[in-house]
Design an enzyme around this catalytic site. Structure first.
Site, PDB file in Angstrom:
ATOM      1  N   LYS A   2       9.715  10.299 -16.212  1.00 13.86           N
ATOM      2  CA  LYS A   2       8.991  11.575 -16.244  1.00 13.86           C
ATOM      3  C   LYS A   2       9.629  12.555 -17.220  1.00 13.86           C
ATOM      4  O   LYS A   2      10.846  12.753 -17.211  1.00 13.86           O
ATOM      5  CB  LYS A   2       8.954  12.161 -14.826  1.00 13.86           C
ATOM      6  CG  LYS A   2       8.307  13.545 -14.745  1.00 13.86           C
ATOM      7  CD  LYS A   2       8.180  14.011 -13.310  1.00 13.86           C
ATOM      8  CE  LYS A   2       7.736  15.470 -13.241  1.00 13.86           C
ATOM      9  NZ  LYS A   2       7.506  15.927 -11.860  1.00 13.86           N
TER      10      LYS A   2
ATOM     11  N   ASP B 258      12.665  13.002  -8.083  1.00 15.52           N
ATOM     12  CA  ASP B 258      11.633  14.041  -8.100  1.00 15.52           C
ATOM     13  C   ASP B 258      11.288  14.409  -6.660  1.00 15.52           C
ATOM     14  O   ASP B 258      10.801  13.567  -5.898  1.00 15.52           O
ATOM     15  CB  ASP B 258      10.404  13.515  -8.828  1.00 15.52           C
ATOM     16  CG  ASP B 258       9.422  14.616  -9.199  1.00 15.52           C
ATOM     17  OD1 ASP B 258       9.487  15.692  -8.588  1.00 15.52           O
ATOM     18  OD2 ASP B 258       8.594  14.399 -10.092  1.00 15.52           O
ATOM     19  N   ASP B 259      11.585  15.644  -6.275  1.00 15.79           N
ATOM     20  CA  ASP B 259      11.264  16.166  -4.936  1.00 15.79           C
ATOM     21  C   ASP B 259      12.110  15.568  -3.816  1.00 15.79           C
ATOM     22  O   ASP B 259      11.722  15.637  -2.643  1.00 15.79           O
ATOM     23  CB  ASP B 259       9.785  15.941  -4.578  1.00 15.79           C
ATOM     24  CG  ASP B 259       8.827  16.782  -5.398  1.00 15.79           C
ATOM     25  OD1 ASP B 259       9.294  17.533  -6.281  1.00 15.79           O
ATOM     26  OD2 ASP B 259       7.604  16.684  -5.177  1.00 15.79           O
TER      27      ASP B 259
ATOM     28  N   CYS C  82       9.642  21.630 -10.426  1.00 12.14           N
ATOM     29  CA  CYS C  82      10.206  20.623 -11.322  1.00 12.14           C
ATOM     30  C   CYS C  82      10.444  21.036 -12.766  1.00 12.14           C
ATOM     31  O   CYS C  82      11.585  20.941 -13.261  1.00 12.14           O
ATOM     32  CB  CYS C  82       9.335  19.376 -11.281  1.00 12.14           C
ATOM     33  SG  CYS C  82       7.585  19.660 -11.650  1.00 12.14           S
TER      34      CYS C  82
ATOM     35  N   HIS D 152       7.479  15.853 -18.555  1.00 12.08           N
ATOM     36  CA  HIS D 152       6.859  17.066 -18.004  1.00 12.08           C
ATOM     37  C   HIS D 152       7.419  18.353 -18.617  1.00 12.08           C
ATOM     38  O   HIS D 152       7.516  19.381 -17.953  1.00 12.08           O
ATOM     39  CB  HIS D 152       7.019  17.096 -16.468  1.00 12.08           C
ATOM     40  CG  HIS D 152       5.981  17.950 -15.801  1.00 12.08           C
ATOM     41  ND1 HIS D 152       6.086  18.370 -14.492  1.00 12.08           N
ATOM     42  CD2 HIS D 152       4.819  18.460 -16.257  1.00 12.08           C
ATOM     43  CE1 HIS D 152       5.049  19.100 -14.163  1.00 12.08           C
ATOM     44  NE2 HIS D 152       4.251  19.174 -15.221  1.00 12.08           N
TER      45      HIS D 152
ATOM     46  N   ASP E  76      15.339  17.290  -8.770  1.00 10.05           N
ATOM     47  CA  ASP E  76      14.894  18.461  -9.529  1.00 10.05           C
ATOM     48  C   ASP E  76      14.559  19.671  -8.671  1.00 10.05           C
ATOM     49  O   ASP E  76      14.504  20.792  -9.168  1.00 10.05           O
ATOM     50  CB  ASP E  76      13.705  18.108 -10.423  1.00 10.05           C
ATOM     51  CG  ASP E  76      12.486  17.635  -9.631  1.00 10.05           C
ATOM     52  OD1 ASP E  76      12.597  17.399  -8.409  1.00 10.05           O
ATOM     53  OD2 ASP E  76      11.411  17.487 -10.248  1.00 10.05           O
ATOM     54  N   ASN E  77      14.294  19.471  -7.405  1.00 10.77           N
ATOM     55  CA  ASN E  77      14.056  20.591  -6.471  1.00 10.77           C
ATOM     56  C   ASN E  77      14.135  20.032  -5.061  1.00 10.77           C
ATOM     57  O   ASN E  77      14.330  18.837  -4.862  1.00 10.77           O
ATOM     58  CB  ASN E  77      12.698  21.271  -6.714  1.00 10.77           C
ATOM     59  CG  ASN E  77      11.527  20.320  -6.820  1.00 10.77           C
ATOM     60  OD1 ASN E  77      10.937  20.166  -7.884  1.00 10.77           O
ATOM     61  ND2 ASN E  77      11.177  19.654  -5.733  1.00 10.77           N
TER      62      ASN E  77
ATOM     63  N   HIS F  42       7.820  12.017  -5.542  1.00 13.14           N
ATOM     64  CA  HIS F  42       6.704  12.947  -5.704  1.00 13.14           C
ATOM     65  C   HIS F  42       5.423  12.338  -5.129  1.00 13.14           C
ATOM     66  O   HIS F  42       5.244  11.122  -5.159  1.00 13.14           O
ATOM     67  CB  HIS F  42       6.531  13.242  -7.197  1.00 13.14           C
ATOM     68  CG  HIS F  42       5.656  14.406  -7.518  1.00 13.14           C
ATOM     69  ND1 HIS F  42       4.282  14.370  -7.393  1.00 13.14           N
ATOM     70  CD2 HIS F  42       5.958  15.642  -7.988  1.00 13.14           C
ATOM     71  CE1 HIS F  42       3.779  15.531  -7.773  1.00 13.14           C
ATOM     72  NE2 HIS F  42       4.767  16.328  -8.138  1.00 13.14           N
TER      73      HIS F  42
ATOM     74  N   LYS G 191      10.527  22.494  -1.124  1.00 12.50           N
ATOM     75  CA  LYS G 191      10.035  22.671  -2.487  1.00 12.50           C
ATOM     76  C   LYS G 191       9.145  23.900  -2.600  1.00 12.50           C
ATOM     77  O   LYS G 191       8.325  24.176  -1.729  1.00 12.50           O
ATOM     78  CB  LYS G 191       9.251  21.424  -2.909  1.00 12.50           C
ATOM     79  CG  LYS G 191       8.634  21.510  -4.300  1.00 12.50           C
ATOM     80  CD  LYS G 191       7.833  20.268  -4.645  1.00 12.50           C
ATOM     81  CE  LYS G 191       7.210  20.402  -6.025  1.00 12.50           C
ATOM     82  NZ  LYS G 191       6.438  19.192  -6.419  1.00 12.50           N
TER      83      LYS G 191
END
Length: 473
Positions: free
Chosen positions: A136, A31-32, A71, A138, A279-280, A220, A303
């Protein structure tokens, strides 16, 4: 069959070979995490030995893209093989609202992935796969959780995009916390708890093919890690990098190592695809914070932005017998390609998707040339502006919705997107824009609308990460 006849047939190769079991699939999603945040992508500040080893044992993609710079939309694109414009999840859930005095009114993102959207888990289930989502989610709350979308098991996934609240504290990587099928006591670290759950699932499913979706919360915000790891980095960072973020990246790498070990102990490593992605892009600045989290250089921004730093990701794939160890793949690919890849591996039809299978690339071949698209009609928390983009070949065009500004870059010569060639290459810009506009219309993309109450003196959100327009050359 008599023994003599059997031996003769076996010698001649006339007996049917035993059917090879369907391959296991493990997708680890960070994540991130930024494109240049790990060692095998050029980072020299921290060690990521497990990710580097994974790349050495398989294929490393240099131009892999998330379908969105934030995300939830990318996660939806992974699950469905469709661009976010088609799932309706175009911003992080629940999204950021436009300013009532700003020049445009941005659309609202869907609050969940639709149940009628066919997921990877639903694609693989007819082939006998057991599917687990660990970490996660989301992509919706009650009624839209992983077990509502084809997964047999949900460990830790809910509607939240950040680590869970801990006691009376806010979002925290450390327990106590209580998530679906995952509880933690005081001081327990969620990254390690998720790794433990993923490893246990692998050990328990040796007899059947499985799809394991391990979606970490790290790296994140909030930035948190074990104090001893933070202290070790503070002693040598000298301002070059964020010591807490470095410790979080190490915990991510350790998780990858633990999953690799579990796969190897299961005895099925030679028949398991293990994929790592983010994811990004890496987070540069959140909100009005003056402190940078990471640096995606040589890529621009991070991001929340449609520049390369916001959408280009590390992608590593180990698939023994298919991907030659140490392979480097430069072809542009996207998160919408994962479902078609897994479907082909399992002998299933991908259905109505926007992506293509990556197996030809992993086998050393090529893909047919194609454009890649992005549509992010929202203001991001990181200073990104609403826009759409297209990449075809080495050319990339971004259109910003608030002022209809367009920027054109040649990524082969200018991966940092510093030279706006919109005036020098009007023909190429026009061709790309026509394709982008046609794609948006065909996909049903919802565009921002002009704000009748706009204030001409609106100063913007004044977020730290806001990028200035790139002057045309």
């Amino acid at each position: 069959m008599k023994r003599r006849t059997f031996l003769a047939a076996a010698t001649a190769g006339l007996l049917p070979a035993a059917a090879k079991p369907s391959p296991n699939i493990v997708l680890i999603l960070a994540d991130d995490l930024g494109w240049s945040d790990i060692g095998c992508y050029g980072n020299r500040d921290i060690a990521t030995p497990n990710l580097d080893r994974l790349a050495a044992q398989g294929a490393r993609f240099t131009q892999a893209y998330a379908a969105c710079p934030v995300c939830s939309p990318t996660r939806g694109s992974i699950m469905t093989g469709r661009y976010p414009v088609r799932t309706g999840v175009t911003d992080w859930i629940p999204g950021r609202q436009s300013d009532p005095k700003g020049p445009i009114v941005t659309p609202h993102t869907a609050d969940q992935l639709k149940l009628e959207d066919r997921t990877i888990a639903e694609c693989l289930k007819p082939a006998g796969y057991r599917n687990a989502s660990v970490g996660k989610w989301h992509l919706g709350g009650d009624g839209f959780l992983p077990t509502d979308q084809g997964f047999d098991l949900n460990i830790g996934g809910n509607h939240r995009g950040s680590p869970p609240p801990s006691g009376k504290l806010g979002s925290s990587y450390f327990g106590p916390f209580d998530l679906p099928n995952l509880k933690a006591g005081p001081g327990e670290f969620i990254t390690e708890k998720l790794s433990e759950a993923a490893s246990s699932f692998i050990a328990q499913n040796r007899a059947n093919p499985y799809f394991l979706y391990l979606a970490h919360y790290t790296v994140h915000i909030p930035l948190q890690a074990h104090q001893e790891d933070i202290a070790r980095h503070r002693a040598r960072a000298n301002g070059r990098y964020n010591p807490i973020y470095a410790a979080m990246r190490e915990s991510m790498d350790q998780s990858v190592g633990r999953v690799m070990e579990a796969v190897e102990k299961s005895g099925a490593a030679d028949n398991t695809l293990l994929m790592f992605f983010s994811d990004n892009g890496g987070l540069r600045y959140e909100g009005k914070s003056p402190s940078a989290v990471t640096d995606n250089a040589p890529l621009r921004a991070g991001k929340g932005h449609l520049y390369e730093g916001g959408i280009r990701e590390p992608l590593i794939v180990r698939y023994p017998g298919v991907a030659k160890p140490g392979t480097v793949i430069d072809a542009p690919v996207c998160s919408v390609d994962f479902l078609p890849t897994f479907a082909e591996m399992a002998g299933q039809q991908p259905g109505d998707v926007d992506g293509v299978s990556l197996l030809p690339l992993l086998r050393g071949g090529r893909l047919k040339p194609r454009p890649l698209f992005w549509h992010y009609p929202h203001y991001s928390n990181q200073g990104g502006a609403p826009g759409s983009a297209i990449r075809e070949g080495n050319w990339k065009l971004i259109e910003f919705h608030a002022d209809s500004r367009r920027e054109l870059f040649n990524l082969a010569d200018d991966p940092g997107e510093h030279r706006n060639l919109i005036r020098r290459q009007p023909k190429i810009a026009g061709q790309l824009y026509a394709k982008l506009d046609a794609w948006r219309k065909a996909s049903g993309a919802i565009m921002p609308t002009r704000n009748p109450n706009a204030d001409p003196a609106w100063p913007g959100f004044q977020l730290t990460g806001e990028e200035k327009p790139t002057p045309p050359e």
